[in-house]
Write a protein that holds these residues in place. Structure first.
Motif, PDB file in Angstrom:
ATOM      1  N   ARG A  76       1.771  17.221 -12.271  1.00 15.64           N
ATOM      2  CA  ARG A  76       1.724  18.627 -11.886  1.00 15.64           C
ATOM      3  C   ARG A  76       2.868  19.400 -12.542  1.00 15.64           C
ATOM      4  O   ARG A  76       2.674  20.507 -13.037  1.00 15.64           O
ATOM      5  CB  ARG A  76       1.812  18.728 -10.357  1.00 15.64           C
ATOM      6  CG  ARG A  76       1.232  20.014  -9.808  1.00 15.64           C
ATOM      7  CD  ARG A  76       1.215  20.003  -8.290  1.00 15.64           C
ATOM      8  NE  ARG A  76       0.103  19.201  -7.769  1.00 15.64           N
ATOM      9  CZ  ARG A  76       0.172  18.423  -6.698  1.00 15.64           C
ATOM     10  NH1 ARG A  76       1.302  18.319  -6.032  1.00 15.64           N
ATOM     11  NH2 ARG A  76      -0.878  17.742  -6.297  1.00 15.64           N
ATOM     12  N   GLU A  77       4.069  18.789 -12.532  1.00 18.38           N
ATOM     13  CA  GLU A  77       5.223  19.460 -13.147  1.00 18.38           C
ATOM     14  C   GLU A  77       5.005  19.656 -14.650  1.00 18.38           C
ATOM     15  O   GLU A  77       5.300  20.726 -15.191  1.00 18.38           O
ATOM     16  CB  GLU A  77       6.497  18.641 -12.898  1.00 18.38           C
ATOM     17  CG  GLU A  77       7.041  18.802 -11.488  1.00 18.38           C
ATOM     18  CD  GLU A  77       8.080  17.747 -11.138  1.00 18.38           C
ATOM     19  OE1 GLU A  77       8.437  16.937 -12.028  1.00 18.38           O
ATOM     20  OE2 GLU A  77       8.532  17.730  -9.986  1.00 18.38           O
ATOM     21  N   GLN A  78       4.484  18.601 -15.315  1.00 19.61           N
ATOM     22  CA  GLN A  78       4.221  18.718 -16.751  1.00 19.61           C
ATOM     23  C   GLN A  78       3.198  19.812 -17.028  1.00 19.61           C
ATOM     24  O   GLN A  78       3.371  20.622 -17.938  1.00 19.61           O
ATOM     25  CB  GLN A  78       3.723  17.383 -17.310  1.00 19.61           C
ATOM     26  CG  GLN A  78       4.820  16.350 -17.473  1.00 19.61           C
ATOM     27  CD  GLN A  78       4.286  14.995 -17.876  1.00 19.61           C
ATOM     28  OE1 GLN A  78       3.069  14.769 -17.881  1.00 19.61           O
ATOM     29  NE2 GLN A  78       5.180  14.086 -18.202  1.00 19.61           N
ATOM     30  N   GLU A  79       2.138  19.834 -16.220  1.00 23.75           N
ATOM     31  CA  GLU A  79       1.094  20.851 -16.373  1.00 23.75           C
ATOM     32  C   GLU A  79       1.697  22.244 -16.215  1.00 23.75           C
ATOM     33  O   GLU A  79       1.427  23.150 -17.005  1.00 23.75           O
ATOM     34  CB  GLU A  79      -0.002  20.610 -15.326  1.00 23.75           C
ATOM     35  CG  GLU A  79      -1.066  21.684 -15.268  1.00 23.75           C
ATOM     36  CD  GLU A  79      -1.885  21.766 -16.539  1.00 23.75           C
ATOM     37  OE1 GLU A  79      -2.410  22.849 -16.830  1.00 23.75           O
ATOM     38  OE2 GLU A  79      -2.001  20.749 -17.249  1.00 23.75           O
TER      39      GLU A  79
ATOM     40  N   ARG B  96       0.832  -1.197   0.000  1.00 26.67           N
ATOM     41  CA  ARG B  96       0.000   0.000   0.000  1.00 26.67           C
ATOM     42  C   ARG B  96       0.870   1.252   0.000  1.00 26.67           C
ATOM     43  O   ARG B  96       0.608   2.211  -0.728  1.00 26.67           O
ATOM     44  CB  ARG B  96      -0.923  -0.020   1.223  1.00 26.67           C
ATOM     45  CG  ARG B  96      -2.201   0.774   0.998  1.00 26.67           C
ATOM     46  CD  ARG B  96      -3.125   0.716   2.197  1.00 26.67           C
ATOM     47  NE  ARG B  96      -3.415  -0.654   2.630  1.00 26.67           N
ATOM     48  CZ  ARG B  96      -3.362  -1.056   3.899  1.00 26.67           C
ATOM     49  NH1 ARG B  96      -3.040  -0.220   4.857  1.00 26.67           N
ATOM     50  NH2 ARG B  96      -3.639  -2.305   4.216  1.00 26.67           N
ATOM     51  N   GLU B  97       1.923   1.228   0.823  1.00 22.93           N
ATOM     52  CA  GLU B  97       2.832   2.384   0.875  1.00 22.93           C
ATOM     53  C   GLU B  97       3.501   2.607  -0.476  1.00 22.93           C
ATOM     54  O   GLU B  97       3.613   3.742  -0.945  1.00 22.93           O
ATOM     55  CB  GLU B  97       3.894   2.178   1.959  1.00 22.93           C
ATOM     56  CG  GLU B  97       3.402   2.524   3.349  1.00 22.93           C
ATOM     57  CD  GLU B  97       4.445   2.207   4.412  1.00 22.93           C
ATOM     58  OE1 GLU B  97       5.566   1.795   4.053  1.00 22.93           O
ATOM     59  OE2 GLU B  97       4.132   2.385   5.605  1.00 22.93           O
ATOM     60  N   ALA B  98       3.945   1.499  -1.105  1.00 20.97           N
ATOM     61  CA  ALA B  98       4.593   1.620  -2.416  1.00 20.97           C
ATOM     62  C   ALA B  98       3.615   2.202  -3.438  1.00 20.97           C
ATOM     63  O   ALA B  98       3.978   3.089  -4.219  1.00 20.97           O
ATOM     64  CB  ALA B  98       5.082   0.246  -2.884  1.00 20.97           C
ATOM     65  N   ALA B  99       2.361   1.713  -3.408  1.00 18.45           N
ATOM     66  CA  ALA B  99       1.343   2.221  -4.338  1.00 18.45           C
ATOM     67  C   ALA B  99       1.094   3.705  -4.104  1.00 18.45           C
ATOM     68  O   ALA B  99       0.999   4.493  -5.052  1.00 18.45           O
ATOM     69  CB  ALA B  99       0.044   1.425  -4.185  1.00 18.45           C
ATOM     70  N   ALA B 100       0.994   4.084  -2.808  1.00 20.26           N
ATOM     71  CA  ALA B 100       0.751   5.487  -2.473  1.00 20.26           C
ATOM     72  C   ALA B 100       1.919   6.352  -2.953  1.00 20.26           C
ATOM     73  O   ALA B 100       1.721   7.434  -3.525  1.00 20.26           O
ATOM     74  CB  ALA B 100       0.558   5.646  -0.968  1.00 20.26           C
ATOM     75  N   ALA B 101       3.153   5.862  -2.724  1.00 15.81           N
ATOM     76  CA  ALA B 101       4.332   6.614  -3.159  1.00 15.81           C
ATOM     77  C   ALA B 101       4.335   6.777  -4.677  1.00 15.81           C
ATOM     78  O   ALA B 101       4.597   7.866  -5.195  1.00 15.81           O
ATOM     79  CB  ALA B 101       5.604   5.901  -2.705  1.00 15.81           C
ATOM     80  N   GLU B 102       4.016   5.687  -5.374  1.00 20.87           N
ATOM     81  CA  GLU B 102       3.973   5.729  -6.841  1.00 20.87           C
ATOM     82  C   GLU B 102       2.908   6.722  -7.311  1.00 20.87           C
ATOM     83  O   GLU B 102       3.141   7.535  -8.207  1.00 20.87           O
ATOM     84  CB  GLU B 102       3.670   4.335  -7.393  1.00 20.87           C
ATOM     85  CG  GLU B 102       3.533   4.279  -8.902  1.00 20.87           C
ATOM     86  CD  GLU B 102       4.785   4.735  -9.631  1.00 20.87           C
ATOM     87  OE1 GLU B 102       4.645   5.283 -10.736  1.00 20.87           O
ATOM     88  OE2 GLU B 102       5.903   4.558  -9.109  1.00 20.87           O
ATOM     89  N   ALA B 103       1.731   6.673  -6.667  1.00 17.32           N
ATOM     90  CA  ALA B 103       0.645   7.589  -7.034  1.00 17.32           C
ATOM     91  C   ALA B 103       1.075   9.034  -6.809  1.00 17.32           C
ATOM     92  O   ALA B 103       0.842   9.892  -7.666  1.00 17.32           O
ATOM     93  CB  ALA B 103      -0.608   7.272  -6.217  1.00 17.32           C
ATOM     94  N   SER B 104       1.722   9.294  -5.660  1.00 23.22           N
ATOM     95  CA  SER B 104       2.136  10.677  -5.379  1.00 23.22           C
ATOM     96  C   SER B 104       3.211  11.119  -6.370  1.00 23.22           C
ATOM     97  O   SER B 104       3.234  12.270  -6.792  1.00 23.22           O
ATOM     98  CB  SER B 104       2.641  10.806  -3.940  1.00 23.22           C
ATOM     99  OG  SER B 104       3.960  10.301  -3.837  1.00 23.22           O
ATOM    100  N   ARG B 105       4.091  10.171  -6.749  1.00 24.89           N
ATOM    101  CA  ARG B 105       5.103  10.502  -7.776  1.00 24.89           C
ATOM    102  C   ARG B 105       4.418  10.861  -9.089  1.00 24.89           C
ATOM    103  O   ARG B 105       4.776  11.837  -9.749  1.00 24.89           O
ATOM    104  CB  ARG B 105       6.056   9.325  -7.992  1.00 24.89           C
ATOM    105  CG  ARG B 105       7.307   9.375  -7.110  1.00 24.89           C
ATOM    106  CD  ARG B 105       8.398   8.482  -7.664  1.00 24.89           C
ATOM    107  NE  ARG B 105       7.954   7.086  -7.767  1.00 24.89           N
ATOM    108  CZ  ARG B 105       8.004   6.213  -6.767  1.00 24.89           C
ATOM    109  NH1 ARG B 105       8.462   6.586  -5.579  1.00 24.89           N
ATOM    110  NH2 ARG B 105       7.591   4.974  -6.937  1.00 24.89           N
ATOM    111  N   ARG B 106       3.407  10.041  -9.470  1.00 28.05           N
ATOM    112  CA  ARG B 106       2.674  10.307 -10.719  1.00 28.05           C
ATOM    113  C   ARG B 106       2.017  11.677 -10.671  1.00 28.05           C
ATOM    114  O   ARG B 106       2.085  12.447 -11.633  1.00 28.05           O
ATOM    115  CB  ARG B 106       1.608   9.237 -10.939  1.00 28.05           C
ATOM    116  CG  ARG B 106       2.149   7.993 -11.578  1.00 28.05           C
ATOM    117  CD  ARG B 106       1.110   7.309 -12.455  1.00 28.05           C
ATOM    118  NE  ARG B 106       1.588   5.970 -12.793  1.00 28.05           N
ATOM    119  CZ  ARG B 106       1.118   4.852 -12.240  1.00 28.05           C
ATOM    120  NH1 ARG B 106       0.152   4.906 -11.353  1.00 28.05           N
ATOM    121  NH2 ARG B 106       1.597   3.689 -12.582  1.00 28.05           N
TER     122      ARG B 106
END
Length: 128
Positions: free
Chosen positions: A71-74, A56-66
């Motif tokens: 956000r950076e691309q936008e 779950r932590e890995a998924a959350a980290a991946e989601a926050s990275r995405r």
């Protein structure tokens, strides 16, 4: 905060379930006769818990990275759009200034020609 609370609740529920299983096993097998069975079950339960938490932590980290990357691309595309808009406005201003300069020049030329024409008309009868 809400995710942390949810995770804490899930962990607590899982721990309670493991404890219930342990108790029922102990009751079933007469106290702690099968001491080898129960700890391995608890260990397995806690290992599963740990693994799911890590996943779950890995998924959350991946989601926050995405999200961060999006956000950076936008932000980058917004900056590019702003730059293009500013460029367009500058071009428009430059062309407007050029047009007004040209208009002013034409006005001066016409004025000069009118002055010359008037002078030549005034001078014409005297000349001939």
């Amino acid at each position: 905060a809400e995710a942390a609370a949810r995770e804490a609740r899930a962990n607590a529920a899982a721990a309670a379930a493991a404890a219930r299983v342990r108790k029922s096993r102990e009751a079933q097998f007469g106290g702690s006769l099968r001491q080898t069975d129960v700890p391995s079950l608890a260990a397995a339960a806690s290992a599963i818990l740990e693994e799911t938490r890590r996943a779950r932590e890995a998924a959350a980290a991946e989601a926050s990275r995405r999200v961060q990357r999006a956000r950076e691309q936008e932000e980058a595309s917004r900056a590019a759009r702003r730059a293009a808009e500013a460029e367009k406005q500058n071009r428009g201003r430059a062309s407007r200034e050029a047009a007004s300069h040209a208009k002013e020049r034409r006005r001066r030329e016409i004025y000069a020609l009118n002055v010359l024409l008037a002078a030549s008309e005034r001078g014409a009868p005297r000349g001939g």
